[in-house]
Design a protein around this motif. Structure first.
Motif: not given
Length: 232
Positions: A144-172
């Motif tokens: 399991a991935g451990g502690a949830v980061p304080a700022d999830p958007a800074r996780d390297p796996r999602v850092r390249s996503l735009t703000p709108r893409e982050l919105d879409v991923l959250r809703l997915v």
């Protein structure tokens, strides 16, 4: 023609699955295996479109076999067979890269529909069911991935996503369909499909199942409920 490899240590079940699958004109069983190691050899030799994979088998189990198939033969997609719809081993197999799971008690029409769906590149598990599995089992898995980061958007796996893409991923990850995402974000469904495709490409996710798991591990979705949509 969609080719299928049957992997189950019970020969009677394999016979039953073969009869159902080969009654369909567009499906063909190209091989069988009774354990994970033989399954890997068969996948390498036969390159099936779909591997119908049991979890509990002697020797190499279905979870490790799924991980190896996904890593070594990405063109073959795995559909896991399970006994319960919310099961820790079924979830572990999804985390290993399976494209969905199917109950062993499924009707024949459900089996063939699931095979066709997975072969077409779509996952066979409702996102809301997956979220329930995540809440129940993810914290207890060894990797399991451990502690949830304080700022999830800074996780390297999602850092390249735009703000709108982050919105879409959250809703997915919250279980929303494309039409529901479109209504939530006040955009067209075509636009949502474009965003979803871009998100999958940047994450290296083959389907919604993998995208939901990544979003959960990165802390984009709160355990037990959805995170608020942010960004513009």
């Amino acid at each position: 023609m969609t080719t299928v490899l049957l992997v189950d240590d019970q020969s009677l079940l394999r016979v039953g699955f073969r009869m159902v699958i080969e009654s369909e004109p567009d499906l063909e069983v190209v091989g069988e295996a009774a354990d994970g190691q033989v399954a890997l050899e068969q996948v390498a030799a036969l390159a099936p479109d779909v591997v119908l994979m049991d979890i509990r088998m002697p020797g190499m189990d279905g979870i490790e076999a799924t991980r190896r198939v996904v890593a070594e033969h990405p063109s073959s997609r795995v559909l896991v067979l399970t006994t319960f719809d919310v099961d820790d081993l079924a979830f572990a197999a999804l985390r290993a890269g399976a494209s969905g799971f199917l109950l062993k008690s499924a009707r024949p029409d459900e089996l063939v529909d699931a095979i066709r769906t997975v072969a077409a590149g779509t996952s066979v598990v409702a996102p809301r069911v997956l979220r329930r599995m995540l809440d129940l089992f993810a914290p207890h898995l060894p990797d399991a991935g451990g502690a949830v980061p304080a700022d999830p958007a800074r996780d390297p796996r999602v850092r390249s996503l735009t703000p709108r893409e982050l919105d879409v991923l959250r809703l997915v990850a919250d279980g929303c369909t494309n039409s529901e995402i479109a209504a939530e974000l006040f955009v067209s469904e075509t636009t949502v499909k474009t965003h979803v495709g871009s998100v999958f490409g940047k994450l290296g996710a083959r389907d919604r199942v993998q995208a939901v798991i990544i979003a959960y591990e990165c802390g984009l979705v709160a355990r037990g409920g959805s995170a608020p949509v942010a960004g513009g």
